[in-house]
Design an enzyme around this catalytic site. Structure first.
Site, PDB file in Angstrom:
ATOM      1  N   CYS A 100       3.161  -3.279   5.557  1.00 49.88           N
ATOM      2  CA  CYS A 100       1.827  -3.561   5.783  1.00 49.88           C
ATOM      3  C   CYS A 100       1.941  -5.270   5.938  1.00 49.88           C
ATOM      4  CB  CYS A 100       0.880  -3.261   4.904  1.00 49.88           C
ATOM      5  SG  CYS A 100      -0.898  -4.176   5.215  1.00 49.88           S
ATOM      6  N   GLU A 130       5.598  -0.360  -3.840  1.00 50.82           N
ATOM      7  CA  GLU A 130       5.100  -1.637  -3.357  1.00 50.82           C
ATOM      8  C   GLU A 130       5.362  -2.714  -4.536  1.00 50.82           C
ATOM      9  OE1 GLU A 130       0.760  -2.509  -2.235  1.00 50.82           O
ATOM     10  OE2 GLU A 130       1.097  -4.607  -3.014  1.00 50.82           O
TER      11      GLU A 130
HETATM   12  S1  SF4 Z   1      -2.176  -3.142   1.805  1.00 53.49           S
HETATM   13 FE1  SF4 Z   1      -2.065  -0.927   2.000  1.00 53.49          FE
HETATM   14  S2  SF4 Z   1      -4.104  -0.234   2.018  1.00 53.49           S
HETATM   15 FE2  SF4 Z   1      -4.103  -2.323   2.294  1.00 53.49          FE
HETATM   16  S3  SF4 Z   1      -4.385  -2.628   4.685  1.00 53.49           S
HETATM   17 FE3  SF4 Z   1      -2.323  -2.791   3.965  1.00 53.49          FE
HETATM   18  S4  SF4 Z   1      -1.522  -0.547   4.177  1.00 53.49           S
HETATM   19 FE4  SF4 Z   1      -3.727  -0.551   3.908  1.00 53.49          FE
END
Ligand code: SF4
Length: 323
Positions: A100, A130
């Site tokens: 992400c 993460e």
């Molecule tokens: S950090 Fe995780 S929960 Fe937040 S927008 Fe990105 S994928 Fe989605």
């Protein structure tokens, strides 16, 4: 015995922009390169999503040694350490990074401040991918704290240049408490310019705070491995509303609804709407006659796909709106 009469849907709920993008990356890689596509770790922490992609030709692995030479490999939305990145490159895979962008933002901040001589305190959950990915941006100098007791124990080599980073999917309130403990012990600690907890986590927790006082029980759709889904359940519980998390409608138990006429329903950022619909159908079968969506924020965040997977008409903008 009272039956559930009304279902109140939290808004926003379910997929965030990072999850949308990660799933799209695997689907487009499958369309472009054919099956199988290898994915390191569950692309997002949701059983339905993972099974659906498996059926379409994705193979989920934890060890890069399980990926054959020349294969296409996708990194999950949670991000990877430098060591994993380097090993994947050395093995010559065709790599697509579904990390992400809001996790990548934290990685970039860590690398930048490290060059300036900073050490880090990371607020997060031990063992979460993460956290492993973010801590793995450096060989050393990043210390994990899970609670205030850890803050009392942590021992950085120096305290003049100390910065704090957090996992993106924490409880906003718990993280604030731990951050306060960090600041009390290390008053000059540098905080992120914009908080690391992401917009989706914040918005879904805010929606549950609005929902919980209006209902008799809260159901969260999410997998047990999903950090942000677990936090949604905790937010409801802390407000005194009974709350249960289910991976699918099959896990709902009739006794949860006994004597509870208003049911609140939400979904973690990795849980697809189809599961929410199935849960609604099940609650209707138990007696609910109306379904109402609460007023809430409309999210318009979108992240671009990696270059090699874009097609004409895709938006090149990085982040359209954060809230
Ligand atoms: S950090 Fe995780 S929960 Fe937040 S927008 Fe990105 S994928 Fe989605």
């Amino acid at each position: 015995m009272d039956e559930p009469k009304e279902v109140l849907l939290a808004e926003p709920r379910g997929f965030c922009a990072g999850v949308d993008r990660a799933i799209e990356i695997v689907e487009r890689a499958l369309a472009k390169f054919g099956r199988p596509i290898y994915v390191r770790h569950e692309i997002v922490h949701n059983t339905y999503v993972v099974n659906d992609l498996k059926a379409k030709g994705a193979i989920f692995i934890e060890e890069l040694s399980d990926v054959p030479p020349g294969a296409t490999l996708v990194f999950s939305a949670h991000g990877v350490s430098k060591a994993v990145q380097q090993e994947a490159q050395a093995r010559g895979f065709n790599i697509f990074d579904a990390t992400c962008p809001l996790v990548t933002k934290v990685h970039v901040e860590v690398a930048k401040l490290h060059k300036e001589g900073f050490e880090f305190i990371m607020i997060g959950h031990k063992g979460h991918p993460e956290v492993e990915g973010t801590m793995g941006q450096l060989d050393s100098g990043i210390h994990l704290v899970e609670d205030a007791a850890d803050v009392a124990r942590v021992s950085p080599a120096q305290t003049q240049k100390l910065a704090v980073v957090t996992q993106t999917t924490l409880s906003v309130d718990d993280a604030a408490g731990i951050l306060a403990a960090v600041k009390a012990r290390f008053p000059s600690v540098r905080e992120p310019k914009q908080q690391d907890i992401c917009y989706a986590t914040q918005n879904r927790q805010d929606a549950v705070k609005l929902l919980s006082p209006q209902v008799d029980v809260v159901i969260v759709v999410g997998s047990p491995t999903s950090s942000n889904s677990n936090r949604l359940r905790e937010v409801a519980l802390k407000l005194g509303t009974p709350a249960h998390m289910v991976d699918s409608a099959d896990e709902l138990q009739a006794e949860w609804f006994e004597g509870r006429s208003r049911v609140g329903l939400t979904a973690g950022a990795s849980a697809p709407e189809i599961l929410v619909r199935q849960v609604i159908d099940r609650i209707k079968a138990l007696g609910a006659i109306s379904v109402r969506t609460m007023e809430g924020l409309t999210e318009t965040v979108k992240f671009p796909l990696p270059k090699g997977l874009r097609i004409d008409g895709d938006s090149p903008s990085l982040i359209e709106h954060l809230h």
